[in-house]
Design an enzyme around this catalytic site. Structure first.
Site, short mmCIF file in Angstrom:
data_model
loop_
_atom_site.label_atom_id
_atom_site.label_comp_id
_atom_site.label_asym_id
_atom_site.label_seq_id
_atom_site.Cartn_x
_atom_site.Cartn_y
_atom_site.Cartn_z
N HIS A 176 0.85 -1.20 0.00
CA HIS A 176 0.00 0.00 0.00
C HIS A 176 0.89 1.26 0.00
O HIS A 176 0.70 2.16 -0.81
CB HIS A 176 -0.91 -0.02 1.23
CG HIS A 176 -1.72 1.22 1.46
ND1 HIS A 176 -3.09 1.27 1.28
CD2 HIS A 176 -1.37 2.48 1.83
CE1 HIS A 176 -3.53 2.50 1.52
NE2 HIS A 176 -2.50 3.24 1.87
N GLU A 177 1.86 1.29 0.88
CA GLU A 177 2.73 2.47 0.98
C GLU A 177 3.55 2.66 -0.30
O GLU A 177 3.69 3.77 -0.80
CB GLU A 177 3.66 2.37 2.19
CG GLU A 177 2.96 2.36 3.54
CD GLU A 177 1.94 3.48 3.70
OE1 GLU A 177 2.11 4.55 3.11
OE2 GLU A 177 0.94 3.27 4.42
N HIS A 195 1.69 4.24 -3.12
CA HIS A 195 1.62 5.71 -3.04
C HIS A 195 2.75 6.34 -3.85
O HIS A 195 2.59 7.41 -4.44
CB HIS A 195 1.68 6.19 -1.59
CG HIS A 195 0.37 6.09 -0.87
ND1 HIS A 195 -0.80 6.61 -1.40
CD2 HIS A 195 0.03 5.58 0.34
CE1 HIS A 195 -1.80 6.39 -0.54
NE2 HIS A 195 -1.32 5.76 0.52
N TYR A 253 -4.03 14.56 -2.65
CA TYR A 253 -4.43 13.79 -1.47
C TYR A 253 -5.55 14.50 -0.74
O TYR A 253 -5.40 14.92 0.40
CB TYR A 253 -3.22 13.57 -0.57
CG TYR A 253 -3.33 12.34 0.28
CD1 TYR A 253 -3.38 11.07 -0.28
CD2 TYR A 253 -3.41 12.45 1.66
CE1 TYR A 253 -3.49 9.94 0.50
CE2 TYR A 253 -3.52 11.32 2.46
CZ TYR A 253 -3.56 10.07 1.87
OH TYR A 253 -3.66 8.94 2.65
N GLU A 298 -5.95 6.61 -2.27
CA GLU A 298 -6.01 5.59 -1.21
C GLU A 298 -6.46 4.24 -1.78
O GLU A 298 -5.93 3.19 -1.42
CB GLU A 298 -6.98 6.03 -0.12
CG GLU A 298 -6.31 6.78 1.00
CD GLU A 298 -5.14 6.01 1.56
OE1 GLU A 298 -5.31 4.83 1.92
OE2 GLU A 298 -4.03 6.55 1.61
N ASP A 357 -9.70 13.64 8.10
CA ASP A 357 -8.97 12.71 7.24
C ASP A 357 -8.76 13.24 5.82
O ASP A 357 -9.08 12.55 4.85
CB ASP A 357 -9.76 11.38 7.25
CG ASP A 357 -9.11 10.25 6.47
OD1 ASP A 357 -7.86 10.21 6.42
OD2 ASP A 357 -9.84 9.43 5.91
N HIS A 371 -9.52 8.08 3.61
CA HIS A 371 -9.51 6.67 4.02
C HIS A 371 -10.92 6.15 4.28
O HIS A 371 -11.10 5.00 4.66
CB HIS A 371 -8.68 6.47 5.29
CG HIS A 371 -7.23 6.78 5.12
ND1 HIS A 371 -6.71 8.04 5.33
CD2 HIS A 371 -6.18 6.00 4.74
CE1 HIS A 371 -5.41 8.01 5.11
NE2 HIS A 371 -5.06 6.80 4.75
ZN LIG Z 1 -2.49 5.26 2.12
#
Ligand SMILES: [Zn+2]
Lengths: 103, 363
Positions: free
Chosen positions: B184-185, B188, B199, B208, B281, B286
């Site tokens: 996941h990271e 990005h 974002y 996301e 957020d 998210h």
């Molecule tokens: Zn993320």
């Protein structure tokens, strides 16, 4: 004097609330708490965050309740001052803190 | 500050030339100036890899990694793991803990970050013929043990960063244990270098969602699971058990943990402001990612087989060639339908369209 820390965003997208009341602390620790808060300089404008947010960076809100109106200040991982980070870590290490999930 | 640390140390840089000047030359100079500036920064005692220079430029000078593509690539080094030693942002990346090609070390978090980054790299190379984040072999940098009992993992624009978890939200050591979190990271990073989705609000929720999609696909690939066999959970088994089983469910958004607010349909889209409030957020990135996540899982299940073969390929193509920084859900949805027709047939196209219809994005 009471400090409430909200942390949100982040990979999990969860909101966590941590509260520490100086009244719950032994006198010496209450003094350390007060001086950590003073060092964190919450009234000072934080440095501007980068143009582009860091994905999953944690967002912070610190609410300081003293005599007078509550001070609310927001940071993100990108611009969290070192002394604020140390204050948050100190609070996290106190058994007297009260934690809950959700806003 | 100690000079034995490998974290970026401005004073060491000042001994060569003002880092701001070198940084500006590294980004804005002609090719020869850029190369010389990067070499000057990289040969300082404190910065031992060109990749670390990029992290420095990003953090200290607010230079985006996209502007740095094309320099600093060390092709033989695929990844490096650093130890932040709980010091936080000002000590990124930290002390080098395991270099590319070195055997495992004693620290489990270091090895997990190493293996997870490596698995993600191999997935993108073998399945989508992508050589690292930039398609040109960019070294993958990770730092573990970030901050004190830190309950988060993130991408700082140049590298992955993992906390240890506090044992109150994340299990201690949980954040590096799950390969889907690592993937996941890293995704990005791919998004930043391709669609560059901002974002915030819908583009942020798409950003996301792409990270969850490829996070889940890397996990499915390592487990050799079909779309029908996959659990479609993100971060399964890394929260403390009292909170729940996982962070997100792509197939059933809103059910992963107690307090999970993810919608699986546009009817429940949460229009939150993007105002730095930790409760909001970045405009629900998210939270609303549940909607495109759900569309992906539904499309992948409808097509059957391994999800990375068809649905994954469609989403990958859309992310890397069709979206722009401000793309909204409907634009992403139409692009996936379009690409499904180009890459496969009208059958797959109908399945993708139907998935977006089920989540209320397309009619
Ligand atoms: Zn993320």
């Amino acid at each position: 004097m009471k400090l409430i820390i909200f942390r949100g965003g982040g990979f999990a997208g969860m909101v966590a609330r941590t509260e520490l009341d100086a009244k719950s602390l032994p006198r010496d620790d209450a003094e350390t708490f007060a001086s950590s808060i003073a060092r964190a300089n919450l009234r000072e404008e934080p440095p501007p965050p980068p143009e582009k947010s860091w994905p999953d960076a944690q967002l912070y809100e610190l609410c300081l309740e003293e005599s007078g109106p509550t001070l609310n200040v927001r940071y993100s991982e990108e611009n969290l001052p070192e002394d604020v980070r140390l204050l948050v870590a100190w609070v996290d290490g106190r058994p007297e803190r009260v934690e809950s999930m959700g806003p | 500050m100690s000079t034995t640390r490998e974290g970026i140390h401005p004073r060491t840089l000042c001994s060569i030339a003002p880092p701001d000047l070198l940084g500006r030359l590294a980004v804005e100079g002609d090719p020869r100036q850029r190369e010389a500036a990067v070499r000057a920064l990289a040969t300082s005692a404190a910065i031992r890899s060109q990749r670390a220079v990029m992290g420095y430029l990003n953090r200290q000078l607010n230079v985006n990694i996209g502007k740095m593509v094309g320099f600093g690539v060390i092709p033989e080094r695929r990844l490096t793991i650093y130890d932040n030693k709980t010091n936080g942002r000002t000590f990124l990346p930290g002390v080098r803990a395991r270099d590319w090609g070195e055997p495992p070390v004693k620290d489990a978090a270091v090895n997990q970050a190493y293996d997870g980054s490596s698995a993600t790299y191999e997935f993108f190379r073998d399945i989508y013929q992508r050589n690292s984040l930039d398609g040109a072999g960019l070294e993958l940098i990770s730092s573990v043990h970030y901050g004190v009992a830190f309950d988060n993992a993130f991408w700082d624009g140049t590298q992955m960063v993992y906390g240890d978890g506090s044992g109150r939200i994340f299990q201690i050591g949980g954040l590096t244990r799950a390969v889907d979190v690592i993937a996941h990271e890293l995704t990005h990073g791919i998004t930043e270098l391709t669609a560059a989705l901002i974002y915030s609000k819908q583009p942020g929720a798409l950003n996301e969602s792409f990270s969850d999609v490829f996070g889940s696909l890397v996990k499915q690939f390592t487990l050799n699971q079909t779309a029908a066999e996959a659990d479609w959970l993100i971060g399964e088994g890394i929260l403390v058990p009292e909170l729940g089983t996982a962070l997100r469910s792509m197939i059933n958004p809103g059910t992963a943990y107690s307090g999970d607010q993810q919608p699986g349909h546009m009817d429940h889209y949460k229009d939150l402001p993007d105002n730095n409030d930790p409760r909001n957020d970045n405009g629900g990135v998210h939270i609303n990612s549940g909607i495109p996540n759900h569309a992906f899982a539904l499309a992948a299940r409808a097509m059957g087989g391994y999800a990375w073969e068809k649905a994954g390929k469609i989403w990958y193509t859309v992310l890397t060639t069709r979206l722009r920084a401000n793309s909204q859900f409907d634009e992403a949805a139409r692009a996936t339908v379009d690409v499904a027709g180009t890459l496969f047939s009208s059958t797959e196209q109908d399945m993708v369209h139907d998935a977006w219809k089920q989540v209320g994005v397309l009619s």
